[in-house]
Design a protein around this motif. Structure first.
Motif, PDB file in Angstrom:
ATOM      1  N   TYR A  29      -3.073  -1.470  18.310  1.00 49.84           N
ATOM      2  CA  TYR A  29      -1.878  -2.277  17.429  1.00 49.84           C
ATOM      3  C   TYR A  29      -0.742  -2.367  18.412  1.00 49.84           C
ATOM      4  O   TYR A  29      -0.326  -1.489  19.147  1.00 49.84           O
ATOM      5  CB  TYR A  29      -1.533  -1.397  16.212  1.00 49.84           C
ATOM      6  N   ILE A  30      -0.060  -3.381  18.092  1.00 50.97           N
ATOM      7  CA  ILE A  30       1.314  -3.540  18.678  1.00 50.97           C
ATOM      8  C   ILE A  30       2.120  -3.965  17.365  1.00 50.97           C
ATOM      9  O   ILE A  30       1.668  -4.828  16.688  1.00 50.97           O
ATOM     10  CB  ILE A  30       1.372  -4.742  19.742  1.00 50.97           C
ATOM     11  N   ILE A  31       3.377  -3.209  17.319  1.00 54.28           N
ATOM     12  CA  ILE A  31       4.133  -3.564  16.197  1.00 54.28           C
ATOM     13  C   ILE A  31       5.481  -3.684  16.497  1.00 54.28           C
ATOM     14  O   ILE A  31       6.070  -2.968  17.503  1.00 54.28           O
ATOM     15  CB  ILE A  31       4.018  -2.347  15.230  1.00 54.28           C
ATOM     16  N   HIS A  54       8.182  -3.052  14.070  1.00 54.17           N
ATOM     17  CA  HIS A  54       8.784  -2.339  13.118  1.00 54.17           C
ATOM     18  C   HIS A  54       7.702  -1.517  12.526  1.00 54.17           C
ATOM     19  O   HIS A  54       6.694  -1.574  12.294  1.00 54.17           O
ATOM     20  CB  HIS A  54       9.407  -3.324  12.019  1.00 54.17           C
ATOM     21  N   PRO A  55       8.370  -0.356  12.318  1.00 55.45           N
ATOM     22  CA  PRO A  55       7.476   0.837  11.712  1.00 55.45           C
ATOM     23  C   PRO A  55       6.638   0.625  10.438  1.00 55.45           C
ATOM     24  O   PRO A  55       5.337   0.760  10.396  1.00 55.45           O
ATOM     25  CB  PRO A  55       8.608   1.964  11.490  1.00 55.45           C
ATOM     26  N   ARG A  56       7.151  -0.575   9.756  1.00 56.59           N
ATOM     27  CA  ARG A  56       6.320  -0.607   8.534  1.00 56.59           C
ATOM     28  C   ARG A  56       5.088  -1.320   8.671  1.00 56.59           C
ATOM     29  O   ARG A  56       4.121  -1.651   7.911  1.00 56.59           O
ATOM     30  CB  ARG A  56       7.265  -1.492   7.563  1.00 56.59           C
ATOM     31  N   GLU A  57       4.965  -2.206   9.804  1.00 59.36           N
ATOM     32  CA  GLU A  57       3.960  -3.051  10.212  1.00 59.36           C
ATOM     33  C   GLU A  57       2.602  -2.067  10.486  1.00 59.36           C
ATOM     34  O   GLU A  57       1.564  -2.568  10.603  1.00 59.36           O
ATOM     35  CB  GLU A  57       4.087  -3.795  11.494  1.00 59.36           C
ATOM     36  N   ILE A  58       2.779  -0.762  10.677  1.00 56.70           N
ATOM     37  CA  ILE A  58       1.516   0.002  10.721  1.00 56.70           C
ATOM     38  C   ILE A  58       1.155   0.757   9.412  1.00 56.70           C
ATOM     39  O   ILE A  58       0.061   1.365   9.019  1.00 56.70           O
ATOM     40  CB  ILE A  58       1.730   0.996  11.602  1.00 56.70           C
ATOM     41  N   GLN A  59       2.093   0.657   8.318  1.00 51.87           N
ATOM     42  CA  GLN A  59       1.739   1.345   7.205  1.00 51.87           C
ATOM     43  C   GLN A  59       0.105   0.934   6.321  1.00 51.87           C
ATOM     44  O   GLN A  59      -0.359   1.666   5.740  1.00 51.87           O
ATOM     45  CB  GLN A  59       2.831   1.244   6.281  1.00 51.87           C
ATOM     46  N   HIS A  60       0.008  -0.246   6.548  1.00 55.22           N
ATOM     47  CA  HIS A  60      -1.361  -0.765   5.798  1.00 55.22           C
ATOM     48  C   HIS A  60      -2.522   0.112   6.242  1.00 55.22           C
ATOM     49  O   HIS A  60      -3.542   0.252   5.627  1.00 55.22           O
ATOM     50  CB  HIS A  60      -1.358  -2.153   6.137  1.00 55.22           C
ATOM     51  N   VAL A  61      -2.313   0.639   7.639  1.00 55.95           N
ATOM     52  CA  VAL A  61      -3.750   1.225   8.149  1.00 55.95           C
ATOM     53  C   VAL A  61      -3.926   2.494   7.304  1.00 55.95           C
ATOM     54  O   VAL A  61      -4.997   3.349   7.265  1.00 55.95           O
ATOM     55  CB  VAL A  61      -3.291   1.732   9.838  1.00 55.95           C
ATOM     56  N   PHE A  62      -2.899   3.133   6.602  1.00 62.88           N
ATOM     57  CA  PHE A  62      -3.052   4.553   5.981  1.00 62.88           C
ATOM     58  C   PHE A  62      -2.958   4.161   4.539  1.00 62.88           C
ATOM     59  O   PHE A  62      -2.868   5.025   3.762  1.00 62.88           O
ATOM     60  CB  PHE A  62      -1.759   5.192   6.152  1.00 62.88           C
TER      61      PHE A  62
END
Length: 217
Positions: free
Chosen positions: A204-206, A208-216
């Motif tokens: 993944y490349i993000i 903003h931190p919010r852009e990785i939350q969907h993974v969890f």
């Protein structure tokens, strides 16, 4: 499902560029050299303080590294006094970390910053014992991109490397995650650009931190 998130420190969870720019500039000043600007400091950091000092000296004109050993001592002392200089969390990072913690995800910090300074810096921003593990340079652990620190952290969490997601902002971080057999997340708010991260094909490349939350979710 990832069970742990391991984060680089500088340029990933905390903006520390002012503290390092200030410290390396003071160090160079001891030898009559001009201050190092922030843009160059961003290029020089990421591989431990020894490389930072070496790169700063070469940039300043000490091509034979005559002042190297003395500069290392001065920088260590100077940084110890200034490691919290204007440090702050990146926008959205506290919220992401709290969300991950609430979901039972193990949180770790793996950095090439000296261990004592790393603990001091992290705890000043996020509080004591917020992270489950912090591993900095020292104690016989090889610096990144050697995977030893990342693998040790996975072992301490009693997890396989494949269950860990590694976050960082530089090529060193992308190499570290890959060398450890972990999926990587390149963050673009740190010290290097997106192009550098893309070259190492992170999962993944993000931006903003919010852009990785969907993974969890």
């Amino acid at each position: 499902m990832y069970k742990s998130c391991i984060f680089d420190l500088d340029g990933t969870i905390i903006n520390t560029i002012q503290s390092m720019t200030h410290s390396i500039s003071l160090t160079m000043g001891e030898f009559g050299y001009a201050p190092i600007d922030e843009a160059h400091t961003k290029k020089f950091v990421g591989d431990g303080y020894r490389k930072l000092v070496e790169r700063a000296l070469l940039y300043s004109g000490d091509n034979e590294l005559i002042h190297y050993e003395e500069a290392l001592v001065i920088y260590e002392k100077t940084f110890q006094e200034n490691c919290l200089y204007q440090v702050k969390a990146y926008d959205g990072m506290p919220e992401l970390l709290k969300d991950l913690k609430a979901k039972g995800i193990k949180l770790g910090v793996l950095t090439n910053k000296g261990h004592d300074r790393a603990v001091e810096c992290v705890e000043s921003v996020y509080g004591k014992n917020f992270f489950d593990q912090i591993i900095g340079e020292g104690n016989g652990i090889k610096v990144k991109p050697d995977p030893a620190g990342a693998l040790l952290m996975a072992e301490r969490f009693s997890l396989q490397p494949s269950s860990c997601l590694y976050f960082g902002d530089t090529n060193t971080d992308m190499k570290t995650g890959r060398n450890a057999g972990m999926d990587t997340v390149g963050v673009t708010w740190g010290f290097r650009d997106r192009q550098e991260l893309e070259a190492f094909e992170p999962k993944y490349i993000i931006s903003h931190p919010r852009e990785i939350q969907h993974v969890f979710e």
